[in-house]
Design a protein around this motif. Structure first.
Motif, mmCIF file in Angstrom:
data_model
loop_
_atom_site.group_PDB
_atom_site.id
_atom_site.type_symbol
_atom_site.label_atom_id
_atom_site.label_comp_id
_atom_site.label_asym_id
_atom_site.label_seq_id
_atom_site.Cartn_x
_atom_site.Cartn_y
_atom_site.Cartn_z
ATOM 1 N N LEU A 102 45.911 29.222 47.649
ATOM 2 C CA LEU A 102 46.566 30.426 48.158
ATOM 3 C C LEU A 102 47.804 30.080 48.983
ATOM 4 N N SER A 103 47.717 29.039 49.796
ATOM 5 C CA SER A 103 48.854 28.624 50.624
ATOM 6 C C SER A 103 50.031 28.202 49.759
ATOM 7 N N HIS A 104 49.750 27.446 48.698
ATOM 8 C CA HIS A 104 50.826 27.028 47.795
ATOM 9 C C HIS A 104 51.464 28.238 47.133
ATOM 10 N N LEU A 105 50.655 29.163 46.642
ATOM 11 C CA LEU A 105 51.205 30.357 46.006
ATOM 12 C C LEU A 105 52.018 31.179 47.003
ATOM 13 N N ASP A 106 51.584 31.206 48.240
ATOM 14 C CA ASP A 106 52.313 31.928 49.276
ATOM 15 C C ASP A 106 53.671 31.285 49.533
ATOM 16 N N ARG A 107 53.715 29.965 49.553
ATOM 17 C CA ARG A 107 54.959 29.241 49.834
ATOM 18 C C ARG A 107 55.910 29.199 48.649
ATOM 19 N N PRO A 132 54.847 32.570 42.352
ATOM 20 C CA PRO A 132 54.070 32.423 41.118
ATOM 21 C C PRO A 132 54.342 31.083 40.431
ATOM 22 N N THR A 133 53.271 30.466 39.962
ATOM 23 C CA THR A 133 53.382 29.177 39.284
ATOM 24 C C THR A 133 52.186 28.996 38.361
ATOM 25 N N THR A 134 52.176 27.884 37.657
ATOM 26 C CA THR A 134 51.090 27.613 36.715
ATOM 27 C C THR A 134 49.925 26.911 37.408
ATOM 28 N N SER A 135 48.791 27.000 36.761
ATOM 29 C CA SER A 135 47.600 26.296 37.240
ATOM 30 C C SER A 135 47.855 24.787 37.258
ATOM 31 N N ALA A 136 48.535 24.298 36.231
ATOM 32 C CA ALA A 136 48.831 22.860 36.150
ATOM 33 C C ALA A 136 49.700 22.401 37.322
ATOM 34 N N LEU A 186 39.037 32.721 42.653
ATOM 35 C CA LEU A 186 39.994 33.526 43.407
ATOM 36 C C LEU A 186 40.387 34.781 42.627
ATOM 37 N N GLN A 187 40.536 34.627 41.315
ATOM 38 C CA GLN A 187 40.886 35.784 40.487
ATOM 39 C C GLN A 187 39.735 36.788 40.453
ATOM 40 N N ALA A 188 38.513 36.289 40.355
ATOM 41 C CA ALA A 188 37.352 37.177 40.327
ATOM 42 C C ALA A 188 37.235 37.989 41.626
ATOM 43 N N ARG A 189 37.698 37.422 42.723
ATOM 44 C CA ARG A 189 37.669 38.111 44.021
ATOM 45 C C ARG A 189 38.923 38.945 44.265
ATOM 46 N N GLY A 190 39.845 38.947 43.285
ATOM 47 C CA GLY A 190 41.058 39.743 43.396
ATOM 48 C C GLY A 190 42.118 39.163 44.301
ATOM 49 N N LEU A 191 42.049 37.858 44.561
ATOM 50 C CA LEU A 191 43.000 37.224 45.472
ATOM 51 C C LEU A 191 44.218 36.647 44.750
ATOM 52 N N VAL A 192 44.073 36.358 43.463
ATOM 53 C CA VAL A 192 45.199 35.930 42.629
ATOM 54 C C VAL A 192 45.148 36.726 41.332
ATOM 55 N N GLU A 193 46.301 36.821 40.689
ATOM 56 C CA GLU A 193 46.363 37.488 39.398
ATOM 57 C C GLU A 193 47.167 36.641 38.425
ATOM 58 N N VAL A 252 51.292 31.113 31.360
ATOM 59 C CA VAL A 252 50.626 32.030 32.291
ATOM 60 C C VAL A 252 50.953 31.586 33.713
ATOM 61 N N LEU A 253 51.426 32.534 34.500
ATOM 62 C CA LEU A 253 51.713 32.260 35.905
ATOM 63 C C LEU A 253 50.649 32.926 36.768
ATOM 64 N N LEU A 254 50.331 32.263 37.858
ATOM 65 C CA LEU A 254 49.397 32.821 38.836
ATOM 66 C C LEU A 254 50.198 33.260 40.048
ATOM 67 N N ALA A 255 49.814 34.387 40.591
ATOM 68 C CA ALA A 255 50.508 34.922 41.761
ATOM 69 C C ALA A 255 49.486 35.426 42.761
ATOM 70 N N LEU A 256 49.883 35.396 43.994
ATOM 71 C CA LEU A 256 49.069 35.902 45.088
ATOM 72 C C LEU A 256 49.077 37.428 45.050
#
Length: 145
Positions: free
Chosen positions: A42-47, A50-54, A74-81, A92-96
């Motif tokens: 989450l901290s990385h995504l915040d800084r 959006p980026t990849t899982s890799a 994290l996605q299951a808890r709705g914290l990333v999409e 696929v990009l992940l975002a906070l």
């Protein structure tokens, strides 16, 4: 004593004391707390946004599989999409999410409160002033490493 010896002694003392502080803060659990890999993702995504899982796995120096499991939770808890990369629809990009930002803020607030309570209960005003003066120096040191 030479300046280099003083710098080495200071470095050793700082590493030991800051390391002990971080270990202790991490040992005391806060209700509903994020696990370390979750907080890191989450901290990385915040800084970085959006980026990849890799890319997150590379930054955390863990396997893609381990990062995938963390992100799945994290996605299951709705914290990333997950969403398509606007420049390359195959990626696929992940975002906070807003909930992810709030969870990260709550964690930071809980840790701050934990340290603030320890400071209020056991330090003199002069000691608090010394620590306040040292904080920007520690930040500057972190930026130089």
């Amino acid at each position: 004593m030479s300046e280099e010896l003083d710098a080495r002694e200071t470095a050793a003392a700082l590493l030991a004391s800051v390391g002990a502080l971080l270990r202790r803060v991490r040992q005391v659990r806060v209700e509903g707390e994020l696990a370390m890999p979750e907080r890191a993702a989450l901290s990385h995504l915040d800084r970085i946004g959006p980026t990849t899982s890799a890319e997150l796995a590379r930054r955390e120096q863990i396997t893609a599989q381990a990062m995938g499991a963390t992100l799945g939770g994290l996605q299951a808890r709705g914290l990333v999409e997950r969403g398509a990369d606007p420049r390359d629809g195959r990626r696929v990009l992940l975002a906070l999410t807003d909930a992810g930002r709030q969870a990260l803020a709550d964690k930071r607030s809980a840790r701050t409160e934990q340290v603030a309570q320890a400071l209020a209960d056991g330090f003199t005003p002069q000691e608090l002033e010394q620590l306040a003066v040292a904080a920007p120096l520690l930040d500057r040191l972190a930026q130089r490493i």
